[in-house]
Structures are given as C-alpha cells and as structure tokens.
Design a protein around this motif. Structure first.
Motif, PDB file in Angstrom:
ATOM      1  N   THR A   1      40.996-124.089  -8.319  1.00  0.00           N
ATOM      2  CA  THR A   1      39.623-124.277  -8.821  1.00  0.00           C
ATOM      3  C   THR A   1      38.612-124.049  -7.709  1.00  0.00           C
ATOM      4  O   THR A   1      37.571-123.387  -7.892  1.00  0.00           O
ATOM      5  CB  THR A   1      39.461-125.689  -9.392  1.00  0.00           C
ATOM      6  N   SER A   2      38.956-124.636  -6.519  1.00  0.00           N
ATOM      7  CA  SER A   2      38.054-124.457  -5.388  1.00  0.00           C
ATOM      8  C   SER A   2      37.948-122.985  -4.992  1.00  0.00           C
ATOM      9  O   SER A   2      36.859-122.476  -4.675  1.00  0.00           O
ATOM     10  CB  SER A   2      38.548-125.291  -4.210  1.00  0.00           C
TER      11      SER A   2
ATOM     12  N   GLN B   1      35.829-121.107  -7.426  1.00  0.00           N
ATOM     13  CA  GLN B   1      34.416-121.389  -7.198  1.00  0.00           C
ATOM     14  C   GLN B   1      33.892-120.597  -6.005  1.00  0.00           C
ATOM     15  O   GLN B   1      32.792-120.033  -6.043  1.00  0.00           O
ATOM     16  CB  GLN B   1      34.210-122.889  -6.976  1.00  0.00           C
ATOM     17  N   GLN B   2      34.715-120.560  -4.943  1.00  0.00           N
ATOM     18  CA  GLN B   2      34.314-119.780  -3.771  1.00  0.00           C
ATOM     19  C   GLN B   2      34.229-118.294  -4.113  1.00  0.00           C
ATOM     20  O   GLN B   2      33.338-117.569  -3.639  1.00  0.00           O
ATOM     21  CB  GLN B   2      35.330-120.008  -2.636  1.00  0.00           C
ATOM     22  N   ASN B   3      35.185-117.866  -4.964  1.00  0.00           N
ATOM     23  CA  ASN B   3      35.180-116.446  -5.368  1.00  0.00           C
ATOM     24  C   ASN B   3      33.924-116.095  -6.158  1.00  0.00           C
ATOM     25  O   ASN B   3      33.306-115.035  -5.959  1.00  0.00           O
ATOM     26  CB  ASN B   3      36.434-116.157  -6.204  1.00  0.00           C
ATOM     27  N   GLU B   4      33.571-117.030  -7.071  1.00  0.00           N
ATOM     28  CA  GLU B   4      32.359-116.780  -7.863  1.00  0.00           C
ATOM     29  C   GLU B   4      31.122-116.772  -6.974  1.00  0.00           C
ATOM     30  O   GLU B   4      30.197-115.950  -7.164  1.00  0.00           O
ATOM     31  CB  GLU B   4      32.233-117.875  -8.928  1.00  0.00           C
ATOM     32  N   LYS B   5      31.119-117.650  -5.981  1.00  0.00           N
ATOM     33  CA  LYS B   5      29.976-117.683  -5.072  1.00  0.00           C
ATOM     34  C   LYS B   5      29.886-116.394  -4.264  1.00  0.00           C
ATOM     35  O   LYS B   5      28.802-115.836  -4.056  1.00  0.00           O
ATOM     36  CB  LYS B   5      30.116-118.891  -4.145  1.00  0.00           C
TER      37      LYS B   5
END
Length: 233
Positions: free
Chosen positions: A185-186, A189-193
């Motif tokens: 999940t983390s 999220q980093q990938n989306e950022k």
C-alpha cells in the motif's frame, strides 16, 4: 529343657531388639511330677530385666508362665551379642505350698537338699531389618515399564513443542501478509505520488527544450520501486 523337677521352655531367651524400646519374652515351667516345686529366677544383669513372677510354686501336673521384660536400651550392642544369662533354681517344697512360702532359705544349699539349676542365655533378634536391595529388572519387564513412562513424558513434551510450533506457524504468515500488504500500500502510494510528479515534469518538459536531471532520477527510482514491489508480491 528339662531340669529334672521342671520342664523349662524355651531353651534360650530371645528378645526382639529395637533401640529405645522395651521387649518381652515368655518362659513356661511345666511340672509333670506329683510334687510341689518351688522356683526362683536370677539373672546376671538384674537392672536390665524385670521378671514376673520371679519366684513361685508350680503345683503337680500344672504349668506356670513367666514373663521377662527387657528394659529399653540407648544403643545396640556390638554385633548384637548379649552376654546376659538367666538361672532358674528349682527345689521340692512341702505339699500345699504357695508363693508366700518361698523364701531365700528354701534355696540355700544344705546337706541332703537337692537344688536343681538351669541356665538360659539371652539372644537379640533385630527388628530393624535393612531394606532389600532392588533386584535387577528382568529383560522385557521392568525396563519396559520404565521406557513407557519415559516415552509418555517425551510424548507430552513433543506434543507441547509441536503445538507451540503450529501456533507460531499459523501466526507468522498472517503477520507477514499484513506486513507485505502495508508495504505494498505504501509503495502504491509512493508510486502514485511519483506518477503525479512525473506528469508535472512532463508538462514542464514540454515547456522546456531538454530533460532535467531531476526527471531522470525520478524515473529511475520509479522503475526500481515498481520492480521491488513486483518481486515481493
């Protein structure tokens, strides 16, 4: 043992011996004659024994029981050997005599008077027998029992360890799954950022004529992160 006037049983006084405890032994005087026979019991250690009765008269064709009590001793003698002895004196007395008629003068040695004597020795019988030495177990009997007992203990220990291992085995994968899920999940999220930053960089690139060093660094990090996530999942 026959003294002539009286038949005395037993032939020796056997006392069950136990430290600090009294012990008793019985004697039996049998008069098989038609005369009244007086008796007197003596011992080489009068303080150690109590004789009841120690004097008396045995009527014709009758029996008299005598009880000897040995006082308690503080310790056992060496080799359980006793040197004490008893002396039974017997003499014919007048008809109809009783214990009251028995005096010291009756047993005094005088010419023409027959005083018979019978000596008895004292022996000790140990009562505290040593515990028997355990015998060697026969093949296929006691050792089998011992092995079964030990086997039961080992089985219990093995079951306990196995149960603990099974519980840990059930818990640890769950913990790993939760941990991996959180990491995934983390990472997403980093990938989306990073995607958002990449989009902004692309816009900025369109405005500019060349690639910036920051763009290349982000792209490289993004590729490494995505590869790591794919490898873990």
């Amino acid at each position: 043992m026959a003294s002539g006037l009286l038949e005395i049983q037993p032939s020796e006084l056997a006392f069950p011996f136990e430290v600090k405890k009294q012990s008793t032994c019985s004697m039996q005087f049998t008069n098989k004659s038609d005369q009244f026979v007086a008796f007197k019991v003596k011992t080489t250690n009068p303080k150690q024994y109590c004789v009841r009765p120690n004097i008396g008269v045995v009527q014709p064709r009758s029996i008299c029981d005598v009880t000897v009590t040995m006082q308690a001793q503080k310790e056992a003698p060496p080799d359980m050997h006793c040197r004490d002895k008893f002396l039974i004196q017997t003499v014919v007395t007048k008809d109809g005599s009783t214990t009251k008629d028995v005096t010291a003068e009756l047993f005094s040695k005088e010419p023409g008077k027959v005083i018979e004597e019978c000596k008895l020795r004292v022996v000790y019988i140990p009562t505290n027998h040593p515990s028997p030495v355990p015998e060697e177990p026969e093949e296929g009997t006691s050792p089998r029992f011992s092995n079964v007992e030990n086997g039961n203990r080992s089985s219990v220990m093995f079951d306990s360890v196995s149960k603990s291992f099974d519980e840990r085995s059930k818990v640890e994968p769950k913990v790993q799954i939760v941990k991996l899920t959180e990491e995934r999940t983390s990472a997403l999220q980093q990938n989306e950022k990073l995607r958002q930053e990449l989009a902004l960089l692309k816009k900025a690139r369109n405005r500019s004529s060349g690639f910036s060093f920051k763009f290349l660094l982000i792209v490289g990090l993004l590729g490494a992160l995505v590869g790591y996530i794919m490898k873990r999942t």
